[in-house]
Design a protein around this motif. Structure first.
Motif, mmCIF file in Angstrom:
data_model
loop_
_atom_site.group_PDB
_atom_site.id
_atom_site.type_symbol
_atom_site.label_atom_id
_atom_site.label_comp_id
_atom_site.label_asym_id
_atom_site.label_seq_id
_atom_site.Cartn_x
_atom_site.Cartn_y
_atom_site.Cartn_z
ATOM 1 N N LEU A 10 32.248 36.602 42.397
ATOM 2 C CA LEU A 10 31.172 37.558 42.619
ATOM 3 C C LEU A 10 29.992 36.927 43.350
ATOM 4 O O LEU A 10 29.257 37.612 44.049
ATOM 5 C CB LEU A 10 30.686 38.129 41.275
ATOM 6 C CG LEU A 10 31.748 38.891 40.459
ATOM 7 C CD1 LEU A 10 31.213 39.217 39.080
ATOM 8 C CD2 LEU A 10 32.155 40.172 41.166
ATOM 9 N N ARG A 88 28.624 31.800 52.395
ATOM 10 C CA ARG A 88 28.404 33.222 52.096
ATOM 11 C C ARG A 88 29.250 34.106 53.023
ATOM 12 O O ARG A 88 29.910 35.038 52.577
ATOM 13 C CB ARG A 88 26.916 33.550 52.256
ATOM 14 C CG ARG A 88 26.601 34.998 51.983
ATOM 15 C CD ARG A 88 25.109 35.286 52.021
ATOM 16 N NE ARG A 88 24.850 36.686 52.305
ATOM 17 C CZ ARG A 88 25.039 37.676 51.454
ATOM 18 N NH1 ARG A 88 25.498 37.440 50.255
ATOM 19 N NH2 ARG A 88 24.790 38.921 51.789
ATOM 20 N N ARG A 91 32.836 33.865 52.038
ATOM 21 C CA ARG A 91 33.086 34.562 50.763
ATOM 22 C C ARG A 91 33.191 36.061 50.997
ATOM 23 O O ARG A 91 34.132 36.700 50.519
ATOM 24 C CB ARG A 91 31.946 34.286 49.764
ATOM 25 C CG ARG A 91 32.050 35.138 48.501
ATOM 26 C CD ARG A 91 30.980 34.807 47.509
ATOM 27 N NE ARG A 91 29.637 35.170 47.931
ATOM 28 C CZ ARG A 91 29.131 36.413 47.814
ATOM 29 N NH1 ARG A 91 29.845 37.377 47.306
ATOM 30 N NH2 ARG A 91 27.902 36.663 48.218
ATOM 31 N N ILE A 92 32.256 36.599 51.770
ATOM 32 C CA ILE A 92 32.277 38.045 52.018
ATOM 33 C C ILE A 92 33.555 38.439 52.760
ATOM 34 O O ILE A 92 34.215 39.408 52.394
ATOM 35 C CB ILE A 92 31.005 38.481 52.802
ATOM 36 C CG1 ILE A 92 29.801 38.387 51.858
ATOM 37 C CG2 ILE A 92 31.143 39.887 53.347
ATOM 38 C CD1 ILE A 92 28.459 38.623 52.508
ATOM 39 N N LYS A 93 33.912 37.635 53.764
ATOM 40 C CA LYS A 93 35.114 37.940 54.544
ATOM 41 C C LYS A 93 36.370 37.882 53.665
ATOM 42 O O LYS A 93 37.244 38.737 53.753
ATOM 43 C CB LYS A 93 35.236 36.925 55.688
ATOM 44 C CG LYS A 93 36.286 37.286 56.709
ATOM 45 C CD LYS A 93 36.335 36.240 57.801
ATOM 46 C CE LYS A 93 37.758 35.904 58.130
ATOM 47 N NZ LYS A 93 37.934 34.602 58.722
ATOM 48 N N ASP A 96 36.184 40.663 50.641
ATOM 49 C CA ASP A 96 35.977 42.052 51.038
ATOM 50 C C ASP A 96 37.191 42.877 50.609
ATOM 51 O O ASP A 96 38.335 42.542 50.938
ATOM 52 C CB ASP A 96 35.802 42.107 52.557
ATOM 53 C CG ASP A 96 35.619 43.517 53.058
ATOM 54 O OD1 ASP A 96 34.503 44.023 52.957
ATOM 55 O OD2 ASP A 96 36.606 44.115 53.515
ATOM 56 N N GLU A 97 36.952 43.962 49.851
ATOM 57 C CA GLU A 97 38.084 44.694 49.274
ATOM 58 C C GLU A 97 39.001 45.311 50.320
ATOM 59 O O GLU A 97 40.206 45.391 50.117
ATOM 60 C CB GLU A 97 37.598 45.753 48.271
ATOM 61 C CG GLU A 97 36.722 46.836 48.874
ATOM 62 C CD GLU A 97 36.430 47.938 47.867
ATOM 63 O OE1 GLU A 97 36.050 47.620 46.732
ATOM 64 O OE2 GLU A 97 36.593 49.120 48.230
ATOM 65 N N ARG A 98 38.426 45.714 51.454
ATOM 66 C CA ARG A 98 39.272 46.285 52.514
ATOM 67 C C ARG A 98 40.178 45.205 53.103
ATOM 68 O O ARG A 98 41.370 45.435 53.308
ATOM 69 C CB ARG A 98 38.379 46.889 53.606
ATOM 70 C CG ARG A 98 39.137 47.512 54.743
ATOM 71 C CD ARG A 98 38.190 48.160 55.739
ATOM 72 N NE ARG A 98 38.831 48.236 57.039
ATOM 73 C CZ ARG A 98 38.832 47.258 57.923
ATOM 74 N NH1 ARG A 98 38.215 46.124 57.663
ATOM 75 N NH2 ARG A 98 39.447 47.403 59.078
#
Lengths: 158, 72
Positions: A10, A88, A91-93, A96-98
Motif C-alpha cells: 500500500l 514511487r 510501485r504505482i506502475k 496498479d489494479e488495471r
C-alpha cells in the motif's frame, strides 16, 4: 496486492520491503546460471560426455542468459531502492489494479496457447519420437498438480 | 455502467495525472475509467468517491436494465 504470494503493498515502504525480499531471488538466478555453465563445462571436459555443438551452445546460452538477467534485475532493483521518486513510480506502475488485471488475463491467454502448443507437439511429434509424449504429458501433469495445490492453498487464504 | 469521473474532474479543474497521483494509479487507468473501458474495483471506487467527497453510487451510475443481483 502484488507478487506471487499476494503481498499487501500500500505504501512506498511496503514496496521497498518487497524489493528487499526479492534480492535472494536474484542470487538464486545467478547461482543457477553459474551451475548451468559449470555442469556444461564439467560434462564436456571432466565427464567426457559427447555434447553436440548445438546442445553445448544451448546450455551455455541458458547459463549466460541467467547470469545477465540476474545482474540486470539486481542493478535495476538497487537503482529503484536508491531513488524515492523512481520507487514511487514503479510501485504505482506495478500495483496498479488495471495493470495487474491485464497481466492476469495475458497470462491466462499465454497459458492456453502453451497448452495448445504442447498438445500439438505431443500429437505430431509423438509419431516420430514417442518419448516426447511422455515428457510433454509429464509437463501437463505438473501443471495440473501445481494448479490443484495452489488452488487449495489460496482458497484457504481468501 | 457509466462514470462521472471525467465530469467531476473537469469541474474540479484537475488533470488526469493529478488524479492518478492522488489515487495511486497510472494515468492510463484514469483514461480507461473515464472512457468506460475499465471498471474500477470496490477499493478504487471507494478511493475515487472519497477523493470527490461523494458516495460511490453518485459517481458510478448503473444503466437501466443492468442487473446487479438476482431477485428471489
Amino acid at each position: 496486492m502484488y507478487g506471487v504470494l499476494g503481498n499487501e503493498i500500500l505504501t512506498d515502504d511496503d514496496y521497498r520491503a518487497y524489493l528487499n525480499k526479492k534480492k535472494p531471488v536474484y542470487a538464486v538466478l545467478f547461482l543457477a546460471g553459474i551451475i548451468t555453465i559449470l555442469i556444461t563445462q564439467l560434462a564436456q571436459f571432466v565427464w567426457k560426455v559427447e555434447l553436440m555443438d548445438y546442445m553445448h551452445g544451448f546450455y551455455t546460452g541458458i547459463g549466460v542468459g541467467l547470469l545477465v538477467i540476474a545482474i540486470f534485475l539486481y542493478a535495476r532493483n538497487r537503482r529503484t531502492l536508491g531513488s524515492p521518486e523512481r520507487l514511487r513510480k514503479e510501485r504505482i506502475k506495478n500495483t496498479d489494479e488495471r495493470n495487474l488485471k491485464i497481466g492476469q488475463k495475458s497470462r491466462m491467454i499465454a497459458l492456453a496457447a502453451l497448452l495448445v502448443g504442447i498438445y500439438v507437439a505431443m500429437l505430431i511429434g509423438g509419431l516420430w519420437y514417442p518419448i516426447l509424449t511422455k515428457v510433454l504429458a509429464g509437463l501437463v501433469y505438473l501443471f495440473l498438480i501445481s494448479y490443484c495445490i495452489a488452488y487449495k492453498v489460496l482458497s484457504g487464504r481468501m | 455502467m457509466q462514470t462521472r469521473i471525467l465530469e467531476l474532474r473537469t469541474e474540479k479543474k484537475i488533470t488526469q495525472s493529478e488524479l492518478a497521483d492522488a489515487l495511486d494509479v497510472t494515468r492510463q487507468t484514469i483514461i480507461s475509467l473515464e472512457s468506460g473501458k475499465y471498471k474500477a474495483s470496490l477499493v478504487l471506487a471507494h478511493k475515487i468517491a472519497q477523493y470527490f467527497g461523494m458516495s460511490i453510487e453518485e459517481i458510478f451510475v448503473f444503466e437501466e436494465g443492468e442487473n446487479l443481483c438476482t431477485e428471489y
